[in-house]
Every structure is written in structure tokens, then in C-alpha cells.
Motif scaffolding. Structure first.
Motif, PDB file in Angstrom:
ATOM      1  N   CYS A  87       5.791 -38.629  16.029  1.00 26.53           N
ATOM      2  CA  CYS A  87       5.305 -37.325  16.458  1.00 26.53           C
ATOM      3  C   CYS A  87       5.569 -36.327  15.337  1.00 26.53           C
ATOM      4  O   CYS A  87       6.642 -36.334  14.735  1.00 26.53           O
ATOM      5  N   VAL A  88       4.571 -35.525  15.055  1.00 30.27           N
ATOM      6  CA  VAL A  88       4.723 -34.405  14.137  1.00 30.27           C
ATOM      7  C   VAL A  88       4.413 -33.152  14.933  1.00 30.27           C
ATOM      8  O   VAL A  88       3.993 -33.240  16.091  1.00 30.27           O
ATOM      9  N   PHE A  89       4.612 -31.982  14.357  1.00 29.48           N
ATOM     10  CA  PHE A  89       4.515 -30.745  15.134  1.00 29.48           C
ATOM     11  C   PHE A  89       3.234 -30.630  15.946  1.00 29.48           C
ATOM     12  O   PHE A  89       3.264 -30.267  17.108  1.00 29.48           O
ATOM     13  N   ASP A  90       2.104 -30.985  15.349  1.00 32.76           N
ATOM     14  CA  ASP A  90       0.844 -30.751  16.043  1.00 32.76           C
ATOM     15  C   ASP A  90       0.101 -32.041  16.399  1.00 32.76           C
ATOM     16  O   ASP A  90      -1.099 -32.030  16.607  1.00 32.76           O
ATOM     17  N   GLY A  91       0.806 -33.166  16.475  1.00 31.76           N
ATOM     18  CA  GLY A  91       0.146 -34.421  16.832  1.00 31.76           C
ATOM     19  C   GLY A  91       0.980 -35.620  16.450  1.00 31.76           C
ATOM     20  O   GLY A  91       2.191 -35.622  16.647  1.00 31.76           O
ATOM     21  N   ILE A  92       0.311 -36.633  15.886  1.00 30.56           N
ATOM     22  CA  ILE A  92       1.013 -37.857  15.501  1.00 30.56           C
ATOM     23  C   ILE A  92       0.572 -38.293  14.100  1.00 30.56           C
ATOM     24  O   ILE A  92      -0.517 -37.959  13.645  1.00 30.56           O
ATOM     25  N   CYS A  93       1.455 -39.048  13.463  1.00 28.89           N
ATOM     26  CA  CYS A  93       1.142 -39.693  12.192  1.00 28.89           C
ATOM     27  C   CYS A  93       1.380 -41.185  12.381  1.00 28.89           C
ATOM     28  O   CYS A  93       2.429 -41.597  12.887  1.00 28.89           O
ATOM     29  N   VAL A  94       0.391 -41.989  12.026  1.00 25.45           N
ATOM     30  CA  VAL A  94       0.437 -43.437  12.185  1.00 25.45           C
ATOM     31  C   VAL A  94       0.368 -44.061  10.794  1.00 25.45           C
ATOM     32  O   VAL A  94      -0.527 -43.730  10.018  1.00 25.45           O
ATOM     33  N   THR A  95       1.310 -44.952  10.494  1.00 21.45           N
ATOM     34  CA  THR A  95       1.351 -45.613   9.195  1.00 21.45           C
ATOM     35  C   THR A  95       1.412 -47.119   9.382  1.00 21.45           C
ATOM     36  O   THR A  95       2.208 -47.610  10.179  1.00 21.45           O
ATOM     37  N   VAL A  96       0.568 -47.842   8.650  1.00 20.67           N
ATOM     38  CA  VAL A  96       0.655 -49.300   8.585  1.00 20.67           C
ATOM     39  C   VAL A  96       1.029 -49.650   7.154  1.00 20.67           C
ATOM     40  O   VAL A  96       0.334 -49.279   6.209  1.00 20.67           O
ATOM     41  N   SER A  97       2.157 -50.331   7.007  1.00 18.33           N
ATOM     42  CA  SER A  97       2.639 -50.768   5.701  1.00 18.33           C
ATOM     43  C   SER A  97       2.456 -52.270   5.594  1.00 18.33           C
ATOM     44  O   SER A  97       2.730 -53.002   6.545  1.00 18.33           O
ATOM     45  N   ASP A  98       1.998 -52.721   4.412  1.00 21.32           N
ATOM     46  CA  ASP A  98       1.876 -54.157   4.181  1.00 21.32           C
ATOM     47  C   ASP A  98       2.402 -54.488   2.799  1.00 21.32           C
ATOM     48  O   ASP A  98       2.880 -53.610   2.078  1.00 21.32           O
ATOM     49  N   LEU A  99       2.338 -55.759   2.422  1.00 19.35           N
ATOM     50  CA  LEU A  99       2.953 -56.235   1.189  1.00 19.35           C
ATOM     51  C   LEU A  99       1.991 -56.364   0.019  1.00 19.35           C
ATOM     52  O   LEU A  99       2.333 -56.985  -0.985  1.00 19.35           O
ATOM     53  N   SER A 100       0.810 -55.773   0.120  1.00 19.41           N
ATOM     54  CA  SER A 100      -0.160 -55.810  -0.973  1.00 19.41           C
ATOM     55  C   SER A 100      -0.305 -54.415  -1.577  1.00 19.41           C
ATOM     56  O   SER A 100      -0.379 -53.430  -0.848  1.00 19.41           O
ATOM     57  N   LEU A 121     -15.441 -45.333   9.708  1.00 17.33           N
ATOM     58  CA  LEU A 121     -15.224 -44.895  11.090  1.00 17.33           C
ATOM     59  C   LEU A 121     -13.882 -44.182  11.220  1.00 17.33           C
ATOM     60  O   LEU A 121     -13.781 -43.143  11.871  1.00 17.33           O
ATOM     61  N   LEU A 122     -12.849 -44.755  10.613  1.00 19.36           N
ATOM     62  CA  LEU A 122     -11.526 -44.135  10.650  1.00 19.36           C
ATOM     63  C   LEU A 122     -11.590 -42.724  10.069  1.00 19.36           C
ATOM     64  O   LEU A 122     -11.090 -41.772  10.675  1.00 19.36           O
ATOM     65  N   MET A 123     -12.235 -42.574   8.921  1.00 18.42           N
ATOM     66  CA  MET A 123     -12.351 -41.265   8.277  1.00 18.42           C
ATOM     67  C   MET A 123     -13.048 -40.252   9.182  1.00 18.42           C
ATOM     68  O   MET A 123     -12.687 -39.071   9.191  1.00 18.42           O
ATOM     69  N   ALA A 124     -14.024 -40.704   9.955  1.00 21.79           N
ATOM     70  CA  ALA A 124     -14.767 -39.802  10.840  1.00 21.79           C
ATOM     71  C   ALA A 124     -13.955 -39.397  12.071  1.00 21.79           C
ATOM     72  O   ALA A 124     -14.200 -38.335  12.647  1.00 21.79           O
ATOM     73  N   MET A 125     -13.000 -40.220  12.463  1.00 23.65           N
ATOM     74  CA  MET A 125     -12.270 -39.973  13.707  1.00 23.65           C
ATOM     75  C   MET A 125     -10.969 -39.203  13.527  1.00 23.65           C
ATOM     76  O   MET A 125     -10.535 -38.523  14.445  1.00 23.65           O
ATOM     77  N   VAL A 126     -10.321 -39.334  12.387  1.00 21.96           N
ATOM     78  CA  VAL A 126      -8.983 -38.782  12.224  1.00 21.96           C
ATOM     79  C   VAL A 126      -9.026 -37.450  11.487  1.00 21.96           C
ATOM     80  O   VAL A 126     -10.026 -37.097  10.866  1.00 21.96           O
ATOM     81  N   ASP A 127      -7.930 -36.720  11.565  1.00 28.05           N
ATOM     82  CA  ASP A 127      -7.859 -35.421  10.903  1.00 28.05           C
ATOM     83  C   ASP A 127      -7.504 -35.549   9.429  1.00 28.05           C
ATOM     84  O   ASP A 127      -7.864 -34.683   8.631  1.00 28.05           O
ATOM     85  N   ASP A 128      -6.807 -36.602   9.060  1.00 21.15           N
ATOM     86  CA  ASP A 128      -6.429 -36.822   7.672  1.00 21.15           C
ATOM     87  C   ASP A 128      -6.022 -38.278   7.529  1.00 21.15           C
ATOM     88  O   ASP A 128      -5.564 -38.892   8.496  1.00 21.15           O
ATOM     89  N   TRP A 129      -6.178 -38.831   6.334  1.00 18.54           N
ATOM     90  CA  TRP A 129      -5.721 -40.188   6.077  1.00 18.54           C
ATOM     91  C   TRP A 129      -5.554 -40.371   4.583  1.00 18.54           C
ATOM     92  O   TRP A 129      -6.105 -39.610   3.783  1.00 18.54           O
ATOM     93  N   SER A 130      -4.757 -41.362   4.209  1.00 17.82           N
ATOM     94  CA  SER A 130      -4.572 -41.634   2.793  1.00 17.82           C
ATOM     95  C   SER A 130      -3.887 -42.986   2.631  1.00 17.82           C
ATOM     96  O   SER A 130      -3.528 -43.647   3.613  1.00 17.82           O
ATOM     97  N   VAL A 131      -3.725 -43.361   1.363  1.00 12.62           N
ATOM     98  CA  VAL A 131      -3.045 -44.602   0.989  1.00 12.62           C
ATOM     99  C   VAL A 131      -2.011 -44.247  -0.057  1.00 12.62           C
ATOM    100  O   VAL A 131      -2.290 -43.480  -0.978  1.00 12.62           O
ATOM    101  N   ARG A 143      -3.518 -39.249  10.446  1.00 20.64           N
ATOM    102  CA  ARG A 143      -2.909 -38.213  11.269  1.00 20.64           C
ATOM    103  C   ARG A 143      -3.916 -37.734  12.297  1.00 20.64           C
ATOM    104  O   ARG A 143      -5.104 -37.547  11.982  1.00 20.64           O
ATOM    105  N   LEU A 144      -3.439 -37.542  13.513  1.00 19.65           N
ATOM    106  CA  LEU A 144      -4.256 -37.000  14.601  1.00 19.65           C
ATOM    107  C   LEU A 144      -3.583 -35.752  15.134  1.00 19.65           C
ATOM    108  O   LEU A 144      -2.393 -35.780  15.461  1.00 19.65           O
ATOM    109  N   ARG A 145      -4.336 -34.690  15.216  1.00 20.66           N
ATOM    110  CA  ARG A 145      -3.808 -33.458  15.790  1.00 20.66           C
ATOM    111  C   ARG A 145      -4.135 -33.435  17.276  1.00 20.66           C
ATOM    112  O   ARG A 145      -5.197 -33.874  17.691  1.00 20.66           O
TER     113      ARG A 145
END
Length: 163
Positions: A87-100, A121-131, A143-145
Motif C-alpha cells: 500500500c502506498v498513500f494513494d493506492g498500491i504498488c505491485v512488483t514482480v522480481s525475477d532472476l533475468s 494492455l498493462l500500460m493502458a490499465m495502470v497509472d505508472d509502470w517501469s522496469v 502502480r494503481l491509484r
């Protein structure tokens, strides 16, 4: 930290083996990604978001987690991954970590291609994303607000600072 086992329908194979850590506003699951485990992960995510009062974010969060875990299964040699939801102040942050350390590629498939649309699709649905490439692999996050008002989130920040 708890270890979770979910037997398959036939009871002969474990379809989800995960180490979990959960507290208010934070949960982490380390798992061996298999297609059959992803629906269980979506259910765990939905449950936590409901407990935290973020039911309205569940569908998009589940879709994003499905995409990121499916990418691990399809494109990463080691199927081990960690899902972190905070949970972040205005929503949630979801992270998937892998070994590559290979960054995911946003594709522009033609209309007849059956795959390659997930990150778009992910880019269209979420408020922000990155790698972020890390020394041990990469973190792909989004991140979803929430749609809550300032009052529901704890009041107007300017007012709180002036009090």
C-alpha cells in the motif's frame, strides 16, 4: 514467513509452492511460477486487497499480476519470482522480481498474432509502470491509484501540514 502448498485437482502434484510474508499493507510471495499457480496468486491478491479496502483495484491488479507472472513463465529460464504488493498513500504498488536481467519488450503485434499484447494492455490499465534491472535480475512494477477522496485517504495534505 509461511510456506503454502496447493495440491492439484488430482492431488498428485503441487501446483503452488510459495513462501509468504504478510502484514497490514504489505505482502510478499516467493514462488516457482507455473501456469496452474497463477489463479491461486490472483485469489491471494484479491483477498489482501479486500482486507486493505482496495477492492476497486482488484481486477486491474489481478490482470497486471497475471501478465507479469506469465512473462516470467514464458521468457525467464529460472521460474522463481517474488511478488510484492504494498500500500502506498494513494493506492498500491505491485512488483514482480525475477532472476533475468533481460528487460521485457513492449511489442506492436499485427492483428493476427495471438500473443504480444500483454505489456501494452498493462500500460493502458495502470497509472505508472517501469522496469529496474538489479544485480540479481529485474523488478517490473506497476502502480494503481485508488479512487478515494482526500478525506478518505486521511485528509488534505496541505491542511495537515498547516495544522
Amino acid at each position: 514467513m509461511a510456506e503454502t502448498l496447493a495440491p492439484s485437482a488430482a492431488g498428485t502434484e503441487t501446483i503452488l509452492r510459495a513462501s509468504t510474508r504478510s502484514m497490514r499493507g504489505h505482502f510478499e510471495i516467493r514462488l516457482d511460477v507455473k501456469p496452474a499457480s497463477i489463479p491461486h496468486i490472483r485469489g491471494i491478491l484479491r483477498h489482501h486487497l479486500g482486507l486493505w479496502g482496495y477492492e476497486d483495484l482488484a481486477l486491474v491488479a489481478e490482470t497486471g499480476v497475471t501478465e507479469l507472472l506469465t512473462n516470467v513463465h514464458r521468457h525467464v529460464e529460472s521460474k522463481m519470482a517474488t511478488l510484492l504488493v504494498q500500500c502506498v498513500f494513494d493506492g498500491i504498488c505491485v512488483t514482480v522480481s525475477d532472476l533475468s536481467q533481460d528487460r521485457p519488450v513492449v511489442q506492436d503485434p499485427d492483428p493476427y498474432t495471438e500473443s504480444g499484447r500483454g505489456l501494452r494492455l498493462l500500460m493502458a490499465m495502470v497509472d505508472d509502470w517501469s522496469v529496474a534491472v538489479t544485480p540479481t535480475g529485474k523488478d517490473v512494477w506497476f502502480r494503481l491509484r485508488c479512487t478515494a477522496t482526500d478525506e478518505e485517504l486521511g485528509g488534505d495534505q496541505d491542511e495537515a501540514q498547516n495544522a
